[in-house]
Write an enzyme that holds these catalytic residues in place. Structure first.
Site, PDB file in Angstrom:
ATOM      1  CB  SER A 174      -1.428  -0.583   1.193  1.00  8.98           C
ATOM      2  OG  SER A 174      -1.455   1.212   1.449  1.00  8.98           O
ATOM      3  CG  HIS A 175       0.167   4.589  -2.220  1.00  9.96           C
ATOM      4  ND1 HIS A 175      -0.450   3.864  -2.921  1.00  9.96           N
ATOM      5  CD2 HIS A 175       0.451   5.643  -3.466  1.00  9.96           C
ATOM      6  CE1 HIS A 175       0.238   4.127  -4.464  1.00  9.96           C
ATOM      7  NE2 HIS A 175       0.723   5.528  -4.099  1.00  9.96           N
ATOM      8  CB  SER A 176      -1.069   4.271   3.900  1.00  9.15           C
ATOM      9  OG  SER A 176      -1.646   4.325   4.751  1.00  9.15           O
TER      10      SER A 176
ATOM     11  N   GLY B 198       3.801   5.964  -0.707  1.00  7.44           N
ATOM     12  CA  GLY B 198       3.746   5.856  -2.001  1.00  7.44           C
ATOM     13  C   GLY B 198       4.495   4.590  -1.383  1.00  7.44           C
TER      14      GLY B 198
ATOM     15  CG  ASP C  33      -2.565   1.135  -1.930  1.00  8.51           C
ATOM     16  OD1 ASP C  33      -1.909   0.587  -2.807  1.00  8.51           O
ATOM     17  OD2 ASP C  33      -2.611   1.756  -1.318  1.00  8.51           O
TER      18      ASP C  33
END
Lengths: 130, 221
Positions: free
Chosen positions: A8-10, A43, A67
Site C-alpha cells: 500500500s501507499h500507506s 508511496g 492498493d
C-alpha cells in the site's frame, strides 16, 4: 505455504490489514508488508516490495495484493527483477486489498495452494480481473 | 554527436530544472492528484545527481549504462507513480544505446522510442488518457517523421520539445483515464497533467542543453 505480500501507499493501511487478517487465523502465515516509501513518505517503493517478496518466498508461490496505481507498477517491477523461475510463482492480483488479504490469509492458513486461493477470490466475488 | 560527459551534463540539467519546478509540479498535482509530483521528482533527480558523481569518478562512458543507472535510481527513490514510469523509460532507453560512448540524433530517436514504449508498457496508458504519454508520443512522432527532412539536430530537438509542449497543453482540456486523477472523472478537465508537464520539462531541457553544448563547440569553447 503460499506467501502473502500486501503493498500500500500507506504504512498504516498495511498494518491495519495485517491486524484484521491475523484476527481470523490461528497461527502465523508467511506475510510481509510494504507500506509507504523507505523514507516515510506515502508511496510505493520497489526495493521494499522486493525485500517483502524475498521474505516470504517459497516454491509454493507468493501472492501480492496492492492498493492504487503505482503500487501495481512497483510490484510488477519487483517481480520482473527476479529470476524467471521465481517470477512464474508470483501472482499479482487485482482484488479489493482488505477483503483479499483476509480471504488469502484464511486460505493460506488452511494450507491451500495458489489456485485454490484464486478460486476462493472468485467464489467470494472479489476478482476484478485475473 | 553527444559524448557520455555531454549526456551526464544533460541529466544534471534535468535535475536542476526539476528542482526549479518543484513547487509548480506539486501545485499542478495538488489540483488533480496526490500533491507530490514535484517533491517526488526532485527527490529522484537529487539521487540521480549523486549517482552521476559516482559515474564521473568511475569514468563510466557507456551511455546505455549511464541511462540504466539513472532509471534504477529513479525507480528506487521517486516514490510515486513517476518512479516506475520514468524508471522504466530510462531503463528501456538504456537498451537502445547500450555500449555506445557517443549518441547522434538517430540514437536519440531510439532512446525516445524505448522510453515511450517503456512508459506505455508500465502504465498501460495511451494517447488522450491525460498522462505523460500525451507529451511523449507527439515528441516521438516528430522524430519518426523527421527522417526525410533536412533539419539540423537543434531544429529537430526544438520541434520535439514544441510537440511535447503542445501535448502538455492538450491535457488541460481532457478527462483523466489513468492515474490518481482518473478518480476525479470530469472534474479533472481544465487542469494540466503534472506528468505530461514534467515530460515536457525534460524534453525542453534536452533541447536547451544540447543547444548550449553545440553553441560552445561552434565558438570553440
Amino acid at each position: 505455504m503460499v506467501g502473502l505480500v500486501v503493498v500500500s501507499h500507506s504504512p498504516k493501511i498495511v498494518e491495519g490489514i495485517k491486524d484484521l487478517a491475523l484476527q481470523m487465523i490461528p497461527e502465523e502465515i508467511p506475510l510481509a508488508l510494504s507500506g509507504g516509501t523507505s523514507d516515510g513518505r506515502l508511496g510505493t517503493d520497489f526495493q521494499r516490495i522486493l525485500t517483502a517478496i524475498n521474505q516470504v518466498y517459497s516454491e509454493d508461490g507468493v501472492l501480492i495484493l496492492y492498493d492504487l496505481g503505482s503500487a501495481l507498477m512497483s510490484a510488477e517491477m519487483a517481480k520482473e527483477s527476479l529470476p524467471p523461475e521465481k517470477q512464474q510463482n508470483i501472482s499479482i492480483l487485482k482484488v479489493p486489498i482488505v477483503e483479499g488479504a483476509v480471504t488469502a490469509a484464511v486460505e493460506i492458513s488452511l494450507g491451500k495452494d495458489m489456485n485454490s486461493i484464486i478460486n476462493a477470490f472468485k467464489e467470494a466475488g472479489l476478482e476484478k480481473s485475473f | 554527436m553527444l559524448s557520455a560527459s555531454d549526456v551526464i551534463y544533460v541529466l544534471e540539467k534535468m535535475g536542476t530544472v526539476i528542482a526549479e519546478n518543484k513547487e509548480y509540479l506539486t501545485e499542478l498535482d495538488s489540483a488533480i492528484g496526490d500533491a507530490d509530483h514535484g517533491i517526488n521528482m526532485t527527490k529522484g533527480f537529487d539521487a540521480v545527481k549523486s549517482k552521476l558523481e559516482d559515474i564521473k569518478q568511475k569514468n563510466i562512458d557507456n551511455i546505455g549504462e549511464i541511462l540504466k543507472i539513472t532509471g534504477m535510481t529513479l525507480v528506487s527513490t521517486v516514490g510515486g507513480a513517476a518512479g516506475p514510469l520514468y524508471g522504466t523509460a530510462f531503463m528501456k532507453a538504456a537498451l537502445a544505446v547500450m555500449g555506445k560512448t557517443e549518441v547522434d540524433i538517430r540514437d536519440f530517436q531510439n532512446i525516445m522510442e524505448g522510453a515511450l514504449a517503456g512508459v506505455k508498457m508500465r502504465g498501460k496508458a495511451e494517447i488522450s488518457d491525460k498522462t505523460m504519454v500525451d507529451a511523449l508520443e507527439p515528441a516521438v512522432n516528430i522524430l519518426r517523421e523527421s527522417k526525410d527532412k533536412e533539419l539540423n539536430e537543434i531544429e529537430l530537438l526544438n520541434n520535439v520539445r514544441l510537440a511535447a509542449l503542445q501535448g502538455m497543453e492538450y491535457t488541460k482540456g481532457i478527462q483523466a483515464r489513468k492515474g490518481r486523477a482518473s478518480y476525479l472523472g470530469a472534474r479533472s478537465i481544465g487542469h494540466q497533467d503534472p506528468g505530461a508537464t514534467s515530460s515536457y520539462l525534460l524534453l525542453n531541457t534536452i533541447y536547451q542543453t544540447v543547444e548550449e553544448i553545440k553553441g560552445k563547440d561552434i565558438n570553440g569553447g
